[in-house]
Design an enzyme around this catalytic site. Structure first.
Site, PDB file in Angstrom:
ATOM      1  CG  HIS A   1     128.049 118.141  32.071  1.00  0.00           C
ATOM      2  ND1 HIS A   1     128.998 118.900  32.695  1.00  0.00           N
ATOM      3  CD2 HIS A   1     128.177 118.417  30.743  1.00  0.00           C
ATOM      4  CE1 HIS A   1     129.681 119.610  31.802  1.00  0.00           C
ATOM      5  NE2 HIS A   1     129.192 119.324  30.602  1.00  0.00           N
TER       6      HIS A   1
ATOM      7  CG  ASP B   1     131.832 120.802  35.209  1.00  0.00           C
ATOM      8  OD1 ASP B   1     131.535 120.941  36.408  1.00  0.00           O
ATOM      9  OD2 ASP B   1     131.368 119.908  34.487  1.00  0.00           O
TER      10      ASP B   1
ATOM     11  CG  HIS C   1     132.134 118.681  39.463  1.00  0.00           C
ATOM     12  ND1 HIS C   1     131.071 119.544  39.332  1.00  0.00           N
ATOM     13  CD2 HIS C   1     132.166 118.304  40.760  1.00  0.00           C
ATOM     14  CE1 HIS C   1     130.478 119.684  40.508  1.00  0.00           C
ATOM     15  NE2 HIS C   1     131.123 118.954  41.404  1.00  0.00           N
TER      16      HIS C   1
ATOM     17  CG  ASP D   1     131.936 116.282  34.688  1.00  0.00           C
ATOM     18  OD1 ASP D   1     131.848 116.114  35.927  1.00  0.00           O
ATOM     19  OD2 ASP D   1     131.226 117.108  34.084  1.00  0.00           O
TER      20      ASP D   1
ATOM     21  CG  HIS E   1     126.426 114.446  36.599  1.00  0.00           C
ATOM     22  ND1 HIS E   1     125.852 115.500  37.270  1.00  0.00           N
ATOM     23  CD2 HIS E   1     127.078 113.717  37.550  1.00  0.00           C
ATOM     24  CE1 HIS E   1     126.137 115.422  38.558  1.00  0.00           C
ATOM     25  NE2 HIS E   1     126.870 114.351  38.754  1.00  0.00           N
TER      26      HIS E   1
ATOM     27  CG  ASP F   1     128.304 121.707  35.319  1.00  0.00           C
ATOM     28  OD1 ASP F   1     127.529 122.299  36.097  1.00  0.00           O
ATOM     29  OD2 ASP F   1     128.643 120.523  35.467  1.00  0.00           O
TER      30      ASP F   1
ATOM     31  CG  ASP G   1     129.108 122.540  38.645  1.00  0.00           C
ATOM     32  OD1 ASP G   1     130.057 122.801  37.893  1.00  0.00           O
ATOM     33  OD2 ASP G   1     128.708 121.378  38.852  1.00  0.00           O
TER      34      ASP G   1
ATOM     35  CD  GLU H   1     124.849 118.524  35.972  1.00  0.00           C
ATOM     36  OE1 GLU H   1     124.406 118.592  37.135  1.00  0.00           O
ATOM     37  OE2 GLU H   1     124.987 117.449  35.357  1.00  0.00           O
TER      38      GLU H   1
HETATM   39  C1  DIR Z   1     131.313 113.900  41.066  1.00  0.00           C
HETATM   40  C2  DIR Z   1     130.388 115.085  40.710  1.00  0.00           C
HETATM   41  N1  DIR Z   1     132.652 114.054  40.552  1.00  0.00           N
HETATM   42  C3  DIR Z   1     130.714 112.581  40.594  1.00  0.00           C
HETATM   43  N2  DIR Z   1     130.381 115.437  39.333  1.00  0.00           N
HETATM   44  C4  DIR Z   1     129.699 116.504  38.810  1.00  0.00           C
HETATM   45  O1  DIR Z   1     129.620 112.255  41.041  1.00  0.00           O
HETATM   46  O2  DIR Z   1     131.326 111.890  39.794  1.00  0.00           O
HETATM   47  N3  DIR Z   1     129.953 116.948  37.635  1.00  0.00           N
HETATM   48  N4  DIR Z   1     128.773 117.130  39.496  1.00  0.00           N
HETATM   49  O3  DIR Z   1     129.564 118.107  37.064  1.00  0.00           O
HETATM   50 MN    MN Z   2     129.747 118.671  34.749  1.00  0.00          MN
HETATM   51 MN    MN Z   3     129.881 120.236  37.607  1.00  0.00          MN
END
Ligand code: DIR
Ligand code: MN
Ligand code: MN
Length: 306
Positions: free
Chosen positions: A96, A123, A125, A127, A140, A225, A227, A270
């Site tokens: 991402h 997503d 998350h 981000d 990401h 994303d 996920d 992703e």
């Molecule tokens: C988590 C994961 N908040 C990090 N972030 C992801 O590592 O900053 N984003 N997987 O899609």
């Molecule tokens: Mn993401």
């Molecule tokens: Mn994600």
């Protein structure tokens, strides 16, 4: 109607190798054929390479892949801005972190066209980290903050025209780190988390955001994303979070986006084909992209029943 595929085999934004196989997997799964079947002329620009960037100093020791990610940001900003002249860009990720470039390219294009850019972030998350707040060091996890104009992006090119928070919608989120949560409280971003979707469904919250885009004659970049979808249906991703959208909910999002006619560019991010079972997650992502571009179960006007 022209679609422009841009391969972005980026792995530098997280630690689990495999996302760089994403563009190849989408091609093997027949993304271009699916788009041709919908009546698009498809131009595959092949895979980008990152701009060369010398090592960038950084005070947060957790961060890795910084100069490489900056190189991708530079390359993608240019590629997406240019592709928007010729059609509808679809960026094939890659993790991402690529969205720093794709959203910057869309923002540059929108600014030149005198139109506002909106961002729909599909997503698990948010981000919303900066280089200073991330504890995983995975880049990401920072692109929304970059687009929203948070400080703490030393070494990155300045974002072309920051998106005011009210033009950003985080949709489907269910994993927010404490530092992100604290920062999000200070930004008026639309947050359609899974709780909101449980209570109100997909349609009403999404239509609310799309109405804002339409009223402003905006451009709309969608960043999908893997996920976003529940890992039971889309397991081929490094950061699974249970409790995501079903396959039907995800298709409904795509179908409503198509019906709106508002989307101007798309990221598919992703996907980790190394974790995929016989292309299952890859094919789901291709099918979702096809729904967004106009594939329907049955082509008829929406009307009453009975
Ligand atoms: C988590 C994961 N908040 C990090 N972030 C992801 O590592 O900053 N984003 N997987 O899609
Ligand atoms: Mn993401
Ligand atoms: Mn994600």
């Amino acid at each position: 109607k022209t679609c422009i595929l841009i391969g972005a085999p980026i792995d530098s934004g997280q630690r689990r190798a495999g996302c760089l196989m994403g563009p190849a997997a989408y091609r093997v799964a027949g993304l271009a054929r699916s788009l041709c079947d919908l009546g698009f002329t498809v131009i595959d620009r092949g895979d980008l390479i990152p701009c060369p960037v010398p090592p960038v100093p950084c005070s947060n020791p957790a961060i890795h892949g910084l100069s490489e990610t900056i190189g991708w940001t530079l390359a993608l900003t240019e590629a997406v801005d240019r592709a928007l002249d010729d059609g509808f860009p679809i960026v094939l990720g890659g993790d991402h972190s690529l969205a720093m470039g794709s959203v910057a390219g869309a923002a540059a294009h929108a600014a030149a066209a005198g139109r506002p850019l909106f961002l729909l972030w599909l997503d698990a998350h948010s981000d919303f980290h900066t280089l200073d707040t991330t504890t995983s060091g995975n880049l990401h996890g920072i692109p929304v903050a970059y687009a929203a104009g948070r400080t703490g992006f030393d070494g990155f090119p300045p974002f072309p025209a920051h998106l005011p928070p009210e033009r950003i919608c985080l949709f489907g989120i269910r994993s927010v780190d404490p530092e992100e949560h604290e920062a999000l409280l200070r930004y008026d971003i639309s947050i359609i988390d899974m709780r909101v979707i449980d209570e109100f469904g997909i349609c009403a919250p999404l239509r609310g955001f799309l109405d804002k885009v339409r009223a402003a004659d905006g451009m709309l970049h969608v960043s999908l994303d893997v996920d976003f979808i529940d890992p039971a249906h889309a397991p081929a991703v490094g950061t699974t979070v249970p409790g995501g959208t079903t396959i039907r909910e995800a298709h409904l999002v795509m179908e409503l986006l198509h019906d709106s006619g508002l989307v101007t560019s798309l990221d598919l991010v992703e996907l980790n084909p190394f974790l995929d079972e016989r292309g299952r997650t890859t094919r789901l992502m291709v099918d979702l992209a096809a729904s967004l571009m106009g594939r329907k179960v049955f082509d008829r006007p929406t009307r009453g029943f009975g």
